[in-house]
Design an enzyme around this catalytic site. Sequence first.
Site, PDB file in Angstrom:
ATOM      1  N   SER A 107     -98.027   6.595 -35.625  1.00 31.75           N
ATOM      2  CA  SER A 107     -98.823   7.174 -34.541  1.00 31.75           C
ATOM      3  C   SER A 107    -100.314   6.988 -34.837  1.00 31.75           C
ATOM      4  O   SER A 107    -100.782   5.846 -34.962  1.00 31.75           O
ATOM      5  CB  SER A 107     -98.457   8.650 -34.343  1.00 31.75           C
ATOM      6  OG  SER A 107     -99.005   9.157 -33.152  1.00 31.75           O
ATOM      7  N   GLU A 207     -96.006   0.803 -29.457  1.00 33.33           N
ATOM      8  CA  GLU A 207     -95.296   1.940 -28.873  1.00 33.33           C
ATOM      9  C   GLU A 207     -96.354   2.947 -28.472  1.00 33.33           C
ATOM     10  O   GLU A 207     -97.516   2.808 -28.833  1.00 33.33           O
ATOM     11  CB  GLU A 207     -94.300   2.534 -29.883  1.00 33.33           C
ATOM     12  CG  GLU A 207     -94.904   2.993 -31.202  1.00 33.33           C
ATOM     13  CD  GLU A 207     -95.372   4.441 -31.220  1.00 33.33           C
ATOM     14  OE1 GLU A 207     -95.023   5.205 -30.296  1.00 33.33           O
ATOM     15  OE2 GLU A 207     -96.108   4.817 -32.150  1.00 33.33           O
ATOM     16  N   HIS A 283     -92.036   7.487 -31.003  1.00 34.52           N
ATOM     17  CA  HIS A 283     -92.085   8.946 -31.023  1.00 34.52           C
ATOM     18  C   HIS A 283     -90.801   9.614 -30.545  1.00 34.52           C
ATOM     19  O   HIS A 283     -90.790  10.811 -30.272  1.00 34.52           O
ATOM     20  CB  HIS A 283     -93.248   9.439 -30.153  1.00 34.52           C
ATOM     21  CG  HIS A 283     -94.601   9.211 -30.739  1.00 34.52           C
ATOM     22  ND1 HIS A 283     -95.165   7.953 -30.833  1.00 34.52           N
ATOM     23  CD2 HIS A 283     -95.506  10.079 -31.266  1.00 34.52           C
ATOM     24  CE1 HIS A 283     -96.367   8.060 -31.379  1.00 34.52           C
ATOM     25  NE2 HIS A 283     -96.591   9.328 -31.652  1.00 34.52           N
TER      26      HIS A 283
END
Length: 314
Positions: A107, A207, A283
């Site tokens: 992330s 992503e 996620h």
Amino acid sequence: MKPLPPGGTIGVAAPASPYDARSEVLRGVEWWESQGYRVKLAPHVYARDDYVAGDARERAADLNVLFADPEVDVVQALQGGYGSAQTIPYLDFDAIAANPKPFVGFSDITALHVAIHRRTDMPTFYGNGLVGVGSAEATEFTRQRLLEVLRGEAAGEVPPDPDDPYVRAIRDGSVTAPLVGGCLWLLMQTMGTPWEVDFDGAILFFEDYKAPPYYVDGILTQLHHAGKLENVAGVVVGEMKDCDWGDLRPASDWARSRSLEDVLEEHLGPLGVPVLYRLPLGHGKHLASIPLGVRYTLDADRRRLTLDESPFRA
């Protein structure tokens, strides 16, 4: 760089957001210990400054210390969130390059993956931080995949989601090249910096989380206008968690917008390279940790992504 040895030590720093409850940290420590490993927390891992884990210089210093520490076998981020990019000017890239070891996080940690790879050419690992592996929501798939990757046991096909193995080829074809990338929003934030992303000749992986279709459209438009997509060898789109219109709007409104797949088709199909979508990289409930900066084969015809090169090399 060496794989995680039996009984090895995990060094943990907090380069991004802080913990919420101390038990989040303790859960992660106890999980590693249950697997037979030791955990060494950096000096400022419990620091807090609103939405970041303390002063940027101290967060960077913790990373520098862990890379230089001969007792530490793996450097793991506490978690993502926000703030990793603030530490980059204070990182000692010479020390990191001189002490190569697996660095793992995902992330917001994308900012560090990009900077470390650009400055040292060292592979890094896109996987859970300490809070993530300790979470009650962490699945056995996610935890075991992280262990396999860090132990050097993950050669071969990146596994699909065990609950929903469907993977879509947006464009067919096959290519072998290094894989780079991370969270799409963070990749765009490197633009104009000394560690700006470079996807030329590489498989681009991205992503994201809670980025509606028009956000994704805007980011891909920016990367296209900047020439960043012109020479990619292929694209792997991982899990785009809560990114479709219907995820964010009442059901009655969803039909008025392009779907996320519409946006991906429009931007990625014309690149003329293989494009694969929906591996558990992101996620979602399951996360298949992967090394970045090493060679993969993207076979969209067979809907497979295969790790061809070990990140553990002399």
